[in-house]
Design an enzyme around this catalytic site. Structure first.
Site, PDB file in Angstrom:
ATOM      1  CB  THR A 285      -4.634  -5.243   6.301  1.00 51.15           C
ATOM      2  OG1 THR A 285      -5.552  -4.554   7.132  1.00 51.15           O
ATOM      3  CG2 THR A 285      -5.431  -5.990   5.230  1.00 51.15           C
ATOM      4  CG  ASP A 286      -6.395  -4.707  11.315  1.00 52.39           C
ATOM      5  OD1 ASP A 286      -6.618  -4.233  10.188  1.00 52.39           O
ATOM      6  OD2 ASP A 286      -6.406  -4.009  12.352  1.00 52.39           O
ATOM      7  CD  GLU A 287      -9.206  -2.640   6.363  1.00 52.46           C
ATOM      8  OE1 GLU A 287      -9.999  -2.876   5.446  1.00 52.46           O
ATOM      9  OE2 GLU A 287      -8.659  -1.548   6.526  1.00 52.46           O
TER      10      GLU A 287
ATOM     11  CE1 TYR B 216      -6.017  -2.746   1.080  1.00 48.87           C
ATOM     12  CE2 TYR B 216      -7.300  -2.729   3.113  1.00 48.87           C
ATOM     13  CZ  TYR B 216      -6.078  -2.776   2.472  1.00 48.87           C
ATOM     14  OH  TYR B 216      -4.920  -2.863   3.199  1.00 48.87           O
TER      15      TYR B 216
ATOM     16  CE  LYS C 112      -2.969  -6.417   1.713  1.00 45.15           C
ATOM     17  NZ  LYS C 112      -1.652  -6.180   1.045  1.00 45.15           N
TER      18      LYS C 112
ATOM     19  NE  ARG D 185     -14.340   3.748   4.539  1.00 49.21           N
ATOM     20  CZ  ARG D 185     -13.104   3.687   5.031  1.00 49.21           C
ATOM     21  NH1 ARG D 185     -12.743   2.678   5.821  1.00 49.21           N
ATOM     22  NH2 ARG D 185     -12.224   4.622   4.757  1.00 49.21           N
TER      23      ARG D 185
HETATM   24  P1  NAD Z   1       0.275   3.076   0.015  1.00 46.48           P
HETATM   25  O1  NAD Z   1      -0.960   3.195  -0.825  1.00 46.48           O
HETATM   26  O2  NAD Z   1       0.779   4.278   0.725  1.00 46.48           O
HETATM   27  O3  NAD Z   1       1.488   2.524  -0.876  1.00 46.48           O
HETATM   28  C1  NAD Z   1       1.320   1.548  -1.874  1.00 46.48           C
HETATM   29  C2  NAD Z   1       2.516   1.622  -2.824  1.00 46.48           C
HETATM   30  O4  NAD Z   1       2.363   0.576  -3.800  1.00 46.48           O
HETATM   31  C3  NAD Z   1       2.602   2.947  -3.608  1.00 46.48           C
HETATM   32  O5  NAD Z   1       3.923   3.403  -3.634  1.00 46.48           O
HETATM   33  C4  NAD Z   1       2.140   2.564  -5.017  1.00 46.48           C
HETATM   34  O6  NAD Z   1       2.696   3.368  -6.031  1.00 46.48           O
HETATM   35  C5  NAD Z   1       2.620   1.119  -5.097  1.00 46.48           C
HETATM   36  N1  NAD Z   1       1.873   0.322  -6.079  1.00 46.48           N
HETATM   37  C6  NAD Z   1       0.522   0.285  -6.249  1.00 46.48           C
HETATM   38  N2  NAD Z   1       0.226  -0.564  -7.250  1.00 46.48           N
HETATM   39  C7  NAD Z   1       1.389  -1.078  -7.717  1.00 46.48           C
HETATM   40  C8  NAD Z   1       1.731  -1.995  -8.732  1.00 46.48           C
HETATM   41  N3  NAD Z   1       0.791  -2.582  -9.485  1.00 46.48           N
HETATM   42  N4  NAD Z   1       3.032  -2.299  -8.927  1.00 46.48           N
HETATM   43  C9  NAD Z   1       4.001  -1.701  -8.167  1.00 46.48           C
HETATM   44  N5  NAD Z   1       3.746  -0.810  -7.204  1.00 46.48           N
HETATM   45  C10 NAD Z   1       2.450  -0.498  -6.977  1.00 46.48           C
HETATM   46  O7  NAD Z   1      -0.027   1.889   1.018  1.00 46.48           O
HETATM   47  P2  NAD Z   1       0.579   1.581   2.469  1.00 46.48           P
HETATM   48  O8  NAD Z   1      -0.310   2.166   3.479  1.00 46.48           O
HETATM   49  O9  NAD Z   1       2.026   1.894   2.474  1.00 46.48           O
HETATM   50  O10 NAD Z   1       0.368   0.015   2.516  1.00 46.48           O
HETATM   51  C11 NAD Z   1       1.403  -0.895   2.161  1.00 46.48           C
HETATM   52  C12 NAD Z   1       0.924  -2.304   2.444  1.00 46.48           C
HETATM   53  O11 NAD Z   1       0.624  -2.423   3.829  1.00 46.48           O
HETATM   54  C13 NAD Z   1      -0.372  -2.682   1.711  1.00 46.48           C
HETATM   55  O12 NAD Z   1      -0.281  -4.013   1.304  1.00 46.48           O
HETATM   56  C14 NAD Z   1      -1.448  -2.540   2.748  1.00 46.48           C
HETATM   57  O13 NAD Z   1      -2.497  -3.432   2.498  1.00 46.48           O
HETATM   58  C15 NAD Z   1      -0.688  -2.932   4.005  1.00 46.48           C
HETATM   59  N6  NAD Z   1      -1.207  -2.377   5.266  1.00 46.48           N
HETATM   60  C16 NAD Z   1      -1.375  -1.033   5.423  1.00 46.48           C
HETATM   61  C17 NAD Z   1      -1.832  -0.525   6.641  1.00 46.48           C
HETATM   62  C18 NAD Z   1      -2.013   0.950   6.875  1.00 46.48           C
HETATM   63  O14 NAD Z   1      -2.537   1.330   7.920  1.00 46.48           O
HETATM   64  N7  NAD Z   1      -1.595   1.816   5.971  1.00 46.48           N
HETATM   65  C19 NAD Z   1      -2.125  -1.405   7.683  1.00 46.48           C
HETATM   66  C20 NAD Z   1      -1.962  -2.777   7.493  1.00 46.48           C
HETATM   67  C21 NAD Z   1      -1.480  -3.246   6.273  1.00 46.48           C
HETATM   68  O1  TDX Z   2     -12.112  11.370   6.600  1.00 47.67           O
HETATM   69  C1  TDX Z   2     -12.287  10.276   7.146  1.00 47.67           C
HETATM   70  N1  TDX Z   2     -13.196  10.182   8.160  1.00 47.67           N
HETATM   71  C2  TDX Z   2     -13.440   9.008   8.819  1.00 47.67           C
HETATM   72  O2  TDX Z   2     -14.279   8.963   9.738  1.00 47.67           O
HETATM   73  C3  TDX Z   2     -11.565   9.090   6.755  1.00 47.67           C
HETATM   74  C4  TDX Z   2     -10.549   9.150   5.640  1.00 47.67           C
HETATM   75  C5  TDX Z   2     -11.796   7.919   7.440  1.00 47.67           C
HETATM   76  N2  TDX Z   2     -12.728   7.867   8.433  1.00 47.67           N
HETATM   77  C6  TDX Z   2     -12.903   6.608   9.204  1.00 47.67           C
HETATM   78  C7  TDX Z   2     -13.078   5.336   8.410  1.00 47.67           C
HETATM   79  C8  TDX Z   2     -12.398   4.318   9.311  1.00 47.67           C
HETATM   80  O3  TDX Z   2     -13.305   3.879  10.305  1.00 47.67           O
HETATM   81  O4  TDX Z   2     -11.682   6.441   9.922  1.00 47.67           O
HETATM   82  C9  TDX Z   2     -11.278   5.083   9.995  1.00 47.67           C
HETATM   83  C10 TDX Z   2      -9.928   4.918   9.345  1.00 47.67           C
HETATM   84  O5  TDX Z   2     -10.095   5.090   7.955  1.00 47.67           O
HETATM   85  P1  TDX Z   2      -8.907   4.891   6.903  1.00 47.67           P
HETATM   86  O6  TDX Z   2      -7.793   5.809   7.274  1.00 47.67           O
HETATM   87  O7  TDX Z   2      -9.478   4.978   5.542  1.00 47.67           O
HETATM   88  O8  TDX Z   2      -8.392   3.429   7.250  1.00 47.67           O
HETATM   89  P2  TDX Z   2      -9.131   1.995   7.305  1.00 47.67           P
HETATM   90  O9  TDX Z   2     -10.308   1.961   6.419  1.00 47.67           O
HETATM   91  O10 TDX Z   2      -9.304   1.645   8.751  1.00 47.67           O
HETATM   92  O11 TDX Z   2      -7.993   1.068   6.638  1.00 47.67           O
HETATM   93  C11 TDX Z   2      -6.613   1.297   6.998  1.00 47.67           C
HETATM   94  O12 TDX Z   2      -6.134   0.344   7.897  1.00 47.67           O
HETATM   95  C12 TDX Z   2      -5.925  -0.958   7.421  1.00 47.67           C
HETATM   96  C13 TDX Z   2      -5.722   1.339   5.761  1.00 47.67           C
HETATM   97  O13 TDX Z   2      -6.263   2.262   4.838  1.00 47.67           O
HETATM   98  C14 TDX Z   2      -5.597  -0.019   5.139  1.00 47.67           C
HETATM   99  O14 TDX Z   2      -4.670   0.013   4.061  1.00 47.67           O
HETATM  100  C15 TDX Z   2      -5.119  -0.983   6.161  1.00 47.67           C
HETATM  101  O15 TDX Z   2      -5.137  -2.271   5.616  1.00 47.67           O
END
Ligand code: NAD
Ligand code: TDX
Length: 335
Positions: free
Chosen positions: A124-126, A151, A155, A274
């Site tokens: 992630t960019d985070e 988190y 990562k 947050r």
């Molecule tokens: P998600 O929470 O939707 O999915 C995570 C999956 O991992 C789920 O299916 C869960 O059951 C599985 N899991 C959790 N713990 C596990 C374990 N111990 N063993 C096996 N499986 C397990 O998350 P996502 O949004 O699909 O994110 C996937 C990846 O992408 C993560 O590494 C996250 O950091 C990264 N990522 C997400 C975003 C975003 O915006 N969602 C952005 C950048 C990077």
């Molecule tokens: O109800 C809400 N109201 C609100 O203002 C929620 C759920 C979030 N927020 C804000 C917090 C953040 O500034 O919105 C922004 C986005 O929040 P999230 O959806 O929780 O994402 P973020 O914390 O940015 O992280 C996401 O992007 C990077 C993913 O959850 C991560 O898995 C990924 O790595």
């Protein structure tokens, strides 16, 4: 495709599901094994209609070394999506983040080292921390790691482990850091699906604090195409950044969703901020675009959002129960 047998960890979550579905549809020769623990965000229903001999689903934990070794030895590549992925959860209880994100990655790295299997790490960019809202700076591949939340710290740790295993043990591995994804199958704790589910359920959506924080939005299918480009032509040891340079404040995103659903944006509720809230994320993906010949296709955010809203409208059974659980959790935390 360079790899014919791929282990997709976390393949029943948001991005993993989109990856598996896209790969099966577009790459006919590839066989997939999904390893997923099915935590609250993993859902086997996401893959249930894919009745294909090319997909094998194993329910298990990436921290289970013997299971991981057994699966890794029969594939050519591993792509790791398995994670605890929600910042707010990491503030309430960090421990599962250390287990899955750090020990899980370590377990996979040891297995790919043993069996000489290629490894791609989805990150992630985070990991880079945040940027000031007023600046125009964007993170690049070599930007300093400065994670803010439990988190993002886990990562960042896992990214460091991957680089150490490449350098010290010579494993073949790549890392990608993506900006915020949106699209179908995203669990309703995240900003966009939570807001859509809340409005459809008849309540007003919540913005944390001022809502001026900025996120850089990428459609999940563009992320998936980028990950496939890494599997096809990525170079071991390299880092790839995925972003469509679509920076929007949280309030702007909520207002767009309210308008698309025919609601008055002045009904958005400001709730407690947050803790440690990252102000702005932005990635400069130009090196990745040149290296992989990857470009985002969904460049019209409003159109991507409209399609995403339609998906949630048409799949209310998929999210309704989860929505109640998430809202009860936020309510308990006073938001
Ligand atoms: P998600 O929470 O939707 O999915 C995570 C999956 O991992 C789920 O299916 C869960 O059951 C599985 N899991 C959790 N713990 C596990 C374990 N111990 N063993 C096996 N499986 C397990 O998350 P996502 O949004 O699909 O994110 C996937 C990846 O992408 C993560 O590494 C996250 O950091 C990264 N990522 C997400 C975003 C975003 O915006 N969602 C952005 C950048 C990077
Ligand atoms: O109800 C809400 N109201 C609100 O203002 C929620 C759920 C979030 N927020 C804000 C917090 C953040 O500034 O919105 C922004 C986005 O929040 P999230 O959806 O929780 O994402 P973020 O914390 O940015 O992280 C996401 O992007 C990077 C993913 O959850 C991560 O898995 C990924 O790595």
């Amino acid at each position: 495709m360079r790899y014919q047998k791929i282990l997709v960890t976390g393949g029943a979550g948001f991005i993993g599901t989109n990856f598996v579905r896209y790969l099966l549809e577009h790459y006919q020769g590839v066989e997939i094994t999904v390893l997923d623990k099915l935590t609250y965000s993993g859902n086997l229903e996401n893959l249930a209609d894919l009745s294909t001999k090319r997909l094998n689903v194993v329910v298990g934990d990436v921290c289970d070394a013997s299971l991981v070794c057994q699966l890794v030895q029969s594939v050519d590549a591993v792509i790791n999506f398995a994670a605890e992925s929600h910042n707010d959860n990491s503030l309430a209880d960090p421990r599962p983040f250390l287990d899955t994100n750090i020990i899980g990655t370590y377990t996979l790295l040891e297995a790919v080292r043993k069996y000489h299997v290629f490894y791609h790490h989805v990150s992630t960019d985070e990991v880079f921390g945040d940027l000031s809202i007023d600046s125009t700076a964007r993170f690049q591949e070599e930007s300093r790691y400065q994670p803010s939340s439990p988190y993002s710290a886990t990562k960042a740790s896992s990214d460091h482990l991957v680089r150490a295993w490449v350098r010290s043990f010579g494993i073949q591995a790549t890392i990608s850091n993506s900006s915020n994804n949106y699209g179908p199958y995203q669990y309703v704790e995240k900003l966009i699906p939570r807001t859509i589910a809340t409005i459809i359920s008849g309540a007003n959506p919540q913005v944390f604090g001022s809502g001026k924080q900025v996120r850089d939005w990428l459609h999940v299918t563009d992320h998936v195409r980028g990950l496939l480009a890494v599997l096809e032509k990525g170079e071991s040891g390299q880092t790839y950044l995925f972003s469509a340079n679509c920076q929007l404040s949280n309030l702007t995103v909520l207002q767009k969703i309210m308008r698309q659903l025919g609601q008055d944006p002045s009904n958005i509720v400001h709730v407690a901020d947050r803790p440690g809230h990252d102000q702005r994320y932005a990635l400069d993906a130009s090196h990745t675009m040149a290296a992989l010949d990857w470009h985002p296709v969904v460049t019209d955010f409003d159109a991507g959002l409209e399609e995403t809203i339609a998906w949630y409208q048409n799949h209310q059974d998929w999210w309704q129960q989860a929505h109640s659980i998430v809202e009860a959790k936020y309510l308990k935390e006073g938001r």
